[in-house]
Design a protein around this motif. Structure first.
Motif, mmCIF file in Angstrom:
data_model
loop_
_atom_site.group_PDB
_atom_site.id
_atom_site.type_symbol
_atom_site.label_atom_id
_atom_site.label_comp_id
_atom_site.label_asym_id
_atom_site.label_seq_id
_atom_site.Cartn_x
_atom_site.Cartn_y
_atom_site.Cartn_z
ATOM 1 N N LYS A 1 -32.022 9.413 -20.309
ATOM 2 C CA LYS A 1 -32.074 9.561 -18.849
ATOM 3 C C LYS A 1 -33.528 9.565 -18.414
ATOM 4 C CE LYS A 1 -29.572 10.707 -15.037
ATOM 5 N NZ LYS A 1 -30.576 10.348 -14.013
ATOM 6 N N PRO A 2 -34.022 8.448 -17.870
ATOM 7 C CA PRO A 2 -35.412 8.400 -17.416
ATOM 8 C C PRO A 2 -35.654 9.393 -16.284
ATOM 9 C CG PRO A 2 -34.452 6.199 -17.555
ATOM 10 C CD PRO A 2 -33.328 7.173 -17.673
ATOM 11 N N SER A 3 -36.910 9.697 -16.066
ATOM 12 C CA SER A 3 -37.256 10.611 -14.980
ATOM 13 C C SER A 3 -37.116 9.903 -13.636
ATOM 14 C CB SER A 3 -38.691 11.110 -15.156
ATOM 15 O OG SER A 3 -39.596 10.018 -15.169
ATOM 16 N N GLY A 4 -37.080 10.686 -12.588
ATOM 17 C CA GLY A 4 -36.962 10.121 -11.247
ATOM 18 C C GLY A 4 -35.551 9.664 -10.941
ATOM 19 N N ASN A 5 -35.447 8.623 -10.135
ATOM 20 C CA ASN A 5 -34.141 8.125 -9.707
ATOM 21 C C ASN A 5 -33.659 6.927 -10.513
ATOM 22 O OD1 ASN A 5 -33.926 10.027 -7.590
ATOM 23 N ND2 ASN A 5 -35.271 8.766 -6.296
ATOM 24 N N GLN A 6 -34.280 6.687 -11.662
ATOM 25 C CA GLN A 6 -33.871 5.565 -12.485
ATOM 26 C C GLN A 6 -32.516 5.844 -13.146
ATOM 27 O OE1 GLN A 6 -35.602 2.588 -12.711
ATOM 28 N NE2 GLN A 6 -36.746 3.561 -11.043
ATOM 29 N N PRO A 7 -31.672 4.825 -13.304
ATOM 30 C CA PRO A 7 -30.360 5.040 -13.949
ATOM 31 C C PRO A 7 -30.506 5.321 -15.429
ATOM 32 C CG PRO A 7 -30.737 2.698 -13.585
ATOM 33 C CD PRO A 7 -31.869 3.413 -12.896
ATOM 34 N N PRO A 8 -29.512 5.959 -16.040
ATOM 35 C CA PRO A 8 -29.539 6.170 -17.488
ATOM 36 C C PRO A 8 -29.539 4.838 -18.223
ATOM 37 C CG PRO A 8 -27.848 7.524 -16.449
ATOM 38 C CD PRO A 8 -28.330 6.568 -15.405
ATOM 39 N N ILE A 9 -30.052 4.849 -19.445
ATOM 40 C CA ILE A 9 -30.148 3.641 -20.256
ATOM 41 C C ILE A 9 -29.352 3.824 -21.548
ATOM 42 C CG2 ILE A 9 -31.688 2.052 -21.460
ATOM 43 C CD1 ILE A 9 -32.025 1.970 -18.461
ATOM 44 N N PHE A 10 -28.521 2.848 -21.849
ATOM 45 C CA PHE A 10 -27.805 2.814 -23.131
ATOM 46 C C PHE A 10 -28.653 2.004 -24.106
ATOM 47 C CE2 PHE A 10 -25.022 1.040 -26.278
ATOM 48 C CZ PHE A 10 -24.061 2.012 -26.513
ATOM 49 N N ASN A 11 -28.990 2.600 -25.251
ATOM 50 C CA ASN A 11 -29.882 1.969 -26.221
ATOM 51 C C ASN A 11 -29.168 1.687 -27.538
ATOM 52 O OD1 ASN A 11 -32.474 2.438 -24.637
ATOM 53 N ND2 ASN A 11 -31.762 4.545 -24.900
ATOM 54 N N MET A 12 -29.468 0.540 -28.132
ATOM 55 C CA MET A 12 -29.019 0.212 -29.476
ATOM 56 C C MET A 12 -30.253 -0.171 -30.288
ATOM 57 S SD MET A 12 -26.241 -2.614 -30.834
ATOM 58 C CE MET A 12 -27.361 -4.029 -30.764
ATOM 59 N N CYS A 13 -30.564 0.642 -31.307
ATOM 60 C CA CYS A 13 -31.771 0.437 -32.108
ATOM 61 C C CYS A 13 -31.385 -0.053 -33.500
ATOM 62 C CB CYS A 13 -32.558 1.742 -32.191
ATOM 63 S SG CYS A 13 -34.147 1.581 -33.016
ATOM 64 N N ASN B 1 -35.765 -3.070 -33.743
ATOM 65 C CA ASN B 1 -35.440 -3.990 -32.659
ATOM 66 C C ASN B 1 -34.491 -3.272 -31.710
ATOM 67 O OD1 ASN B 1 -35.029 -6.195 -31.021
ATOM 68 N ND2 ASN B 1 -33.546 -7.156 -32.395
ATOM 69 N N LYS B 2 -34.913 -3.077 -30.477
ATOM 70 C CA LYS B 2 -34.154 -2.263 -29.541
ATOM 71 C C LYS B 2 -33.565 -3.113 -28.422
ATOM 72 C CE LYS B 2 -34.587 2.471 -27.894
ATOM 73 N NZ LYS B 2 -35.530 3.602 -27.713
ATOM 74 N N SER B 3 -32.257 -2.933 -28.171
ATOM 75 C CA SER B 3 -31.573 -3.557 -27.041
ATOM 76 C C SER B 3 -31.092 -2.456 -26.118
ATOM 77 C CB SER B 3 -30.371 -4.386 -27.514
ATOM 78 O OG SER B 3 -30.754 -5.353 -28.452
ATOM 79 N N ASN B 4 -30.988 -2.764 -24.827
ATOM 80 C CA ASN B 4 -30.490 -1.739 -23.915
ATOM 81 C C ASN B 4 -29.779 -2.365 -22.720
ATOM 82 O OD1 ASN B 4 -32.599 -2.214 -21.795
ATOM 83 N ND2 ASN B 4 -33.948 -1.444 -23.403
ATOM 84 N N VAL B 5 -29.028 -1.536 -22.017
ATOM 85 C CA VAL B 5 -28.353 -1.950 -20.796
ATOM 86 C C VAL B 5 -28.290 -0.733 -19.873
ATOM 87 C CG1 VAL B 5 -26.014 -1.385 -21.643
ATOM 88 C CG2 VAL B 5 -26.312 -3.134 -19.872
ATOM 89 N N LYS B 6 -28.366 -0.984 -18.586
ATOM 90 C CA LYS B 6 -28.326 0.106 -17.617
ATOM 91 C C LYS B 6 -26.910 0.691 -17.537
ATOM 92 C CE LYS B 6 -32.041 -1.535 -14.577
ATOM 93 N NZ LYS B 6 -32.365 -1.981 -13.202
ATOM 94 N N MET B 7 -26.889 1.965 -17.151
ATOM 95 C CA MET B 7 -25.628 2.633 -16.883
ATOM 96 C C MET B 7 -25.592 3.018 -15.407
ATOM 97 S SD MET B 7 -25.026 4.844 -20.328
ATOM 98 C CE MET B 7 -23.283 4.987 -19.934
ATOM 99 N N ARG B 8 -24.495 3.564 -14.995
ATOM 100 C CA ARG B 8 -24.326 3.875 -13.576
ATOM 101 C C ARG B 8 -25.310 4.962 -13.133
ATOM 102 N NH1 ARG B 8 -20.271 1.945 -10.888
ATOM 103 N NH2 ARG B 8 -20.256 3.736 -9.469
#
Length: 455
Positions: free
Chosen positions: A206-218, A230-237
């Protein structure tokens, strides 16, 4: 477990509870051979009698670092012991990992410590000890990661009442735990999400501020002596405030998915389904069309209720006869379990009665949907199914009862016409079906067995 004994006595007075805790402390002393100071209150509440091997490890630990310690137990995951016994290196014998805190020391030290014990000449000896950045142990996973054969120790550490946790991935070699990867997370796991037969580190941050949570696959890939990340990610709601659970299942025969239940700002729960397709992570639930159809009250978590490898998403609606009822009166809810498939379809799989407190689901047959309702009997502590004729009345035709009993009391209910449909631990789940002339409302033993699920 001692914890369960305390919970069963939760309605007692504070004086009784204090007496019970003291009694349990004394019992723990007799069982484990340790003083109350050695283990601490957390050990008393969570630790059963130590096994012979654990006792040997504990004695070797005390011999090395002293008696003033408190064992720490992981709060989540499959490994809930303060002692993790596993093989982390290429030697044939196991190592033991112990989580603890120092207490009653001259200097204040509140952080978790890890001690590694190895077997030397057939006896346990402490070979490594270090402090970690955390007050609690969140989760422990022992697993290979990436394309190598190395077994890694992954530990999540947390601070009391803080949502963010710290993940540490350790490689053990020659008596030393080497921290090879660190990241902050809200919830995490290790599994093969992209179906390449290698495990990845899965986490949500969960980034700081109003940024959405991030789903990470490392992904970890060993190339010679180097470890490539090698890291992949996608935004969450963006309306996800915290995370309640993360379950893995299948969307089809070849596509794995993670079902993430998050808590929104209004306290309700919603689900997002994330999977790996066309070399990238996908989250179709960023679309409100899907997400809003999964919103429900707290406590209803996504699960594989029928053990078919697919995760079902629960939503709730009042049972037949309760729609439009006075919200101040007790309402019995129909839990509707939904599935999501690779084609992007969210569909209803089951209607059911779900007893969260007693951890069971009873699926409502299609021929019963809309024709049967349920009442709860608080006196006998059971639920009762009735034939519904368009109005909630006191004289509705009774069809069936479900009761949960401790093993010791089951026989008295069997004499009243109940029978055991399933058992788990010290609990029996009992059914009593009332004879009916209408075959549509009779269930066969096979149907009842198929409809009843313990979670």
């Amino acid at each position: 477990m001692f914890y369960r004994i305390l919970k069963l006595n939760d309605g007692g007075s504070m004086k009784n509870k204090a007496a019970l805790i003291i009694a349990l402390c004394l019992l723990a002393t007799l069982l484990s051979g340790c003083t109350f100071t050695n283990i601490g209150i957390e050990g008393v509440l969570y630790a059963p009698k130590l096994s012979k091997e654990q006792t040997e490890i504990h004695d070797a630990l005390i011999k090395s670092i002293g008696k003033n310690i408190q064992l720490k137990y992981p709060n989540n995951g499959d490994k809930r012991s303060a002692f993790v016994i596993c093989n982390l290196d290429d030697e044939p014998s196991d190592e033991a990992i112990v989580f603890y805190k120092r207490i009653n020391t001259s200097t204040s030290e509140s952080t978790i410590r890890i001690n590694v014990l190895d077997q030397i000449n057939g006896k346990w000896q402490s070979v490594y000890d270090s402090h970690q950045a955390g007050e609690e142990v969140d989760k422990v996973i022992v697993s290979p990661i990436g394309n190598g054969k190395q077994i890694y120790l992954t530990v999540g550490f947390g601070i009391t009442n803080q949502p963010d946790k710290t993940m540490q991935v350790y490689k053990y070699s020659k008596g030393v735990l080497e921290n090879i990867h660190t990241e902050t997370y809200s919830i995490m796991d290790i599994l093969d999400l992209d179906n390449d037969k290698n495990n990845e580190i899965i986490s949500i941050s969960k980034p700081s501020g109003n940024q959405p949570p991030i789903f990470n696959m490392c992904k970890f890939n060993v190339q010679g002596d180097r470890l490539i990340l090698n890291k992949s990610n996608v935004k969450m709601r963006n309306d996800s405030v915290s995370f309640a659970s993360m379950e893995n299942g299948m969307l089809d025969d070849n596509t794995k998915a993670l079902y993430v239940d998050s808590v929104r700002g209004d306290g309700n729960i919603q689900t997002e389904v994330i999977y790996f397709k066309d070399n990238k992570l996908v989250n179709p639930f960023l679309d409100n069309t899907f997400a809003e159809k999964t919103v429900r009250q707290a406590g209803y978590l996504s699960k594989d209720i029928d053990d078919d490898g697919n995760i079902e998403i629960p939503t709730v609606t009042p049972f037949t006869g309760y729609i439009g009822a006075d919200p101040l009166k007790e309402i019995v809810y129909n839990t509707v379990w939904k599935t999501f498939d690779i084609k992007g379809t969210l569909s209803i799989k089951y209607n059911s009665y779900y007893n969260i407190n007693k951890s069971y689901v009873f699926v409502i047959l299609d021929r019963w949907v809309g024709k049967v309702t349920i009442k709860t009997d608080t006196v006998s502590d059971e639920i009762i199914f009735y034939k519904y004729d368009g109005e909630m009345k006191d004289d509705m035709t009774e069809l069936m009862r479900i009761k949960v009993s401790t093993r010791q009391k089951t026989s008295e209910f069997i004499s009243e016409g109940y029978y055991v449909i399933k058992s788990q631990g010290q609990l029996d789940y009992l059914i009593k079906q009332v004879n009916s002339k209408d075959k549509d409302f009779l269930m066969t033993d096979s149907e009842i067995n198929d409809c009843f699920h313990i979670l």
